[in-house]
Design a protein around this motif. Sequence first.
Motif, PDB file in Angstrom:
ATOM      1  N   VAL A  21     -14.109  -7.562  -7.659  1.00 51.96           N
ATOM      2  CA  VAL A  21     -13.560  -7.796  -6.360  1.00 51.96           C
ATOM      3  C   VAL A  21     -13.524  -6.762  -5.309  1.00 51.96           C
ATOM      4  N   GLY A  22     -13.727  -5.373  -5.670  1.00 49.47           N
ATOM      5  CA  GLY A  22     -13.491  -4.488  -4.502  1.00 49.47           C
ATOM      6  C   GLY A  22     -12.624  -3.369  -4.898  1.00 49.47           C
ATOM      7  N   LYS A  23     -12.171  -3.334  -6.184  1.00 52.50           N
ATOM      8  CA  LYS A  23     -11.098  -2.112  -6.454  1.00 52.50           C
ATOM      9  C   LYS A  23     -11.794  -0.796  -6.277  1.00 52.50           C
ATOM     10  N   THR A  24     -12.940  -0.429  -6.747  1.00 51.41           N
ATOM     11  CA  THR A  24     -13.391   0.911  -6.579  1.00 51.41           C
ATOM     12  C   THR A  24     -13.769   1.165  -5.133  1.00 51.41           C
ATOM     13  N   THR A  25     -14.325  -0.020  -4.301  1.00 55.45           N
ATOM     14  CA  THR A  25     -14.364   0.192  -2.926  1.00 55.45           C
ATOM     15  C   THR A  25     -13.424   0.494  -2.212  1.00 55.45           C
ATOM     16  N   LEU A  26     -12.100   0.041  -2.548  1.00 58.93           N
ATOM     17  CA  LEU A  26     -10.910  -0.034  -1.741  1.00 58.93           C
ATOM     18  C   LEU A  26     -10.455   1.525  -1.880  1.00 58.93           C
ATOM     19  N   VAL A  27     -10.388   2.000  -3.208  1.00 63.31           N
ATOM     20  CA  VAL A  27     -10.004   3.475  -3.344  1.00 63.31           C
ATOM     21  C   VAL A  27     -10.961   4.406  -2.704  1.00 63.31           C
ATOM     22  N   GLY A  28     -12.236   4.112  -2.810  1.00 59.16           N
ATOM     23  CA  GLY A  28     -13.313   4.927  -2.046  1.00 59.16           C
ATOM     24  C   GLY A  28     -12.933   5.058  -0.639  1.00 59.16           C
ATOM     25  N   ALA A 132      -4.314  -8.468  -1.400  1.00 59.79           N
ATOM     26  CA  ALA A 132      -5.617  -8.127  -0.524  1.00 59.79           C
ATOM     27  C   ALA A 132      -6.745  -9.341  -0.931  1.00 59.79           C
ATOM     28  N   ILE A 133      -6.693 -10.154   0.005  1.00 57.74           N
ATOM     29  CA  ILE A 133      -7.988 -11.047  -0.224  1.00 57.74           C
ATOM     30  C   ILE A 133      -9.456 -10.324   0.614  1.00 57.74           C
ATOM     31  N   ASN A 134     -10.205  -9.997  -0.176  1.00 57.04           N
ATOM     32  CA  ASN A 134     -11.495  -9.140   0.145  1.00 57.04           C
ATOM     33  C   ASN A 134     -12.448 -10.204   0.610  1.00 57.04           C
ATOM     34  N   CYS A 135     -12.846 -10.008   1.804  1.00 61.20           N
ATOM     35  CA  CYS A 135     -13.903 -11.028   2.682  1.00 61.20           C
ATOM     36  C   CYS A 135     -15.004 -10.375   2.464  1.00 61.20           C
ATOM     37  N   PHE A 136     -15.787 -10.780   1.474  1.00 61.48           N
ATOM     38  CA  PHE A 136     -17.160  -9.935   1.386  1.00 61.48           C
ATOM     39  C   PHE A 136     -17.949 -10.149   2.269  1.00 61.48           C
ATOM     40  N   HIS A 137     -18.476  -9.299   3.220  1.00 56.51           N
ATOM     41  CA  HIS A 137     -19.529  -9.776   4.540  1.00 56.51           C
ATOM     42  C   HIS A 137     -19.019 -10.734   5.363  1.00 56.51           C
ATOM     43  N   GLY A 138     -17.643 -10.574   5.584  1.00 53.91           N
ATOM     44  CA  GLY A 138     -16.986 -11.366   6.353  1.00 53.91           C
ATOM     45  C   GLY A 138     -16.673 -12.879   6.045  1.00 53.91           C
ATOM     46  N   HIS A 139     -17.086 -13.151   4.743  1.00 45.70           N
ATOM     47  CA  HIS A 139     -17.101 -14.421   4.126  1.00 45.70           C
ATOM     48  C   HIS A 139     -15.706 -14.833   3.731  1.00 45.70           C
ATOM     49  N   ASN A 140     -14.987 -15.731   3.933  1.00 40.06           N
ATOM     50  CA  ASN A 140     -13.666 -16.168   3.423  1.00 40.06           C
ATOM     51  C   ASN A 140     -13.859 -17.892   3.365  1.00 40.06           C
ATOM     52  N   THR A 141     -13.673 -18.129   2.050  1.00 38.74           N
ATOM     53  CA  THR A 141     -13.648 -19.756   1.772  1.00 38.74           C
ATOM     54  C   THR A 141     -12.490 -20.503   1.878  1.00 38.74           C
ATOM     55  N   ARG A 142     -11.205 -19.594   2.063  1.00 44.29           N
ATOM     56  CA  ARG A 142     -10.184 -20.342   2.057  1.00 44.29           C
ATOM     57  C   ARG A 142      -9.237 -19.616   3.189  1.00 44.29           C
ATOM     58  N   ASP A 163     -11.517  -6.724   4.744  1.00 42.89           N
ATOM     59  CA  ASP A 163     -12.907  -6.208   3.983  1.00 42.89           C
ATOM     60  C   ASP A 163     -12.265  -5.172   3.601  1.00 42.89           C
ATOM     61  N   VAL A 164     -12.467  -4.714   2.136  1.00 41.49           N
ATOM     62  CA  VAL A 164     -11.786  -3.565   1.605  1.00 41.49           C
ATOM     63  C   VAL A 164     -12.678  -2.366   1.883  1.00 41.49           C
ATOM     64  N   ARG A 165     -14.079  -2.760   2.360  1.00 43.51           N
ATOM     65  CA  ARG A 165     -14.810  -1.561   2.809  1.00 43.51           C
ATOM     66  C   ARG A 165     -14.409  -0.584   3.935  1.00 43.51           C
ATOM     67  N   ARG A 167     -11.743   1.209   5.992  1.00 40.65           N
ATOM     68  CA  ARG A 167     -10.745   2.205   5.985  1.00 40.65           C
ATOM     69  C   ARG A 167      -9.427   1.435   6.504  1.00 40.65           C
ATOM     70  N   THR A 168      -9.510   1.106   7.637  1.00 40.42           N
ATOM     71  CA  THR A 168      -8.276   0.384   8.428  1.00 40.42           C
ATOM     72  C   THR A 168      -7.543  -0.645   7.436  1.00 40.42           C
ATOM     73  N   PHE A 169      -8.575  -1.619   7.042  1.00 37.57           N
ATOM     74  CA  PHE A 169      -7.811  -2.714   6.238  1.00 37.57           C
ATOM     75  C   PHE A 169      -7.331  -2.120   4.985  1.00 37.57           C
ATOM     76  N   GLY A 170      -7.977  -0.969   4.507  1.00 39.00           N
ATOM     77  CA  GLY A 170      -7.314  -0.441   3.120  1.00 39.00           C
ATOM     78  C   GLY A 170      -5.929   0.155   3.572  1.00 39.00           C
ATOM     79  N   ARG A 171      -5.700   0.808   4.609  1.00 44.06           N
ATOM     80  CA  ARG A 171      -4.411   1.507   5.064  1.00 44.06           C
ATOM     81  C   ARG A 171      -3.539   0.418   5.416  1.00 44.06           C
ATOM     82  N   ASP A 172      -3.826  -0.771   5.897  1.00 39.69           N
ATOM     83  CA  ASP A 172      -3.041  -1.815   6.343  1.00 39.69           C
ATOM     84  C   ASP A 172      -2.295  -2.373   4.827  1.00 39.69           C
ATOM     85  N   VAL A 173      -3.162  -2.347   4.099  1.00 43.87           N
ATOM     86  CA  VAL A 173      -2.822  -2.882   2.760  1.00 43.87           C
ATOM     87  C   VAL A 173      -1.748  -1.846   2.016  1.00 43.87           C
ATOM     88  N   LEU A 174      -2.178  -0.649   2.097  1.00 39.89           N
ATOM     89  CA  LEU A 174      -1.086   0.142   1.393  1.00 39.89           C
ATOM     90  C   LEU A 174       0.228   0.348   2.260  1.00 39.89           C
TER      91      LEU A 174
END
Length: 191
Positions: A21-28, A132-142, A163-165, A167-174
């Motif tokens: 789902v993007g855990k490693t990506t968010l941490v990075g 955090a809903i991760n919208c892969f490549h901008g796709h969100n189905t709901r 998109d967890v890739r 940085r600003t979204f990751g910051r906003d989540v935290l």
Amino acid sequence: MTSSQAAPAAVKILIAGGFGVGKTTLVGAVSEVAPLRTEEFLTKASVGVDDLAGVGQKDTTTVALDFGRITVSPELVVYLFGTPGQERFWFMWNDLVNGALGGVVIADTRRLETSFASIDFFESRDIPFVVAINCFHGHNTRTADEVRAALDLDPHVPLLVGDVRERTFGRDVLLALVEHLMSLPVAAGTR
């Protein structure tokens, strides 16, 4: 650091969610240091054990944890611990959660059912969390409301979409997690 300087206060945040789902990506994305990753290649031995449906061309997986750091100030450091997402590694969550102030559940709208274990984990331990809903490549189905209903989230649990890739979204989540933690009542005797 001189002997008269105190060590910074440390805050631990757990990043959880299903496989891929993007855990490693968010941490990075948010860590100020190169994150520690325990990624290993998926092998034929995992066929029939790990559910690879909906994870595309994923060829690695976290087998222990991801670790990142954010220095907020000389007095405060945030440590991020990403959990492994595959069910066979969930036993590690019990050790990783020790000392966590709060958590982030990353969800994928294409596979919302993979979020239930993480939500149950935090709820059963009374650990505040955000989703955090991760919208892969901008796709969100709901929509956010559809996701909130599908996950049966309490209305006070913050839910963010992005998109967890990024940085600003990751910051906003935290930041949403910090605001959520600050909004909770303080239990008697904890100050």
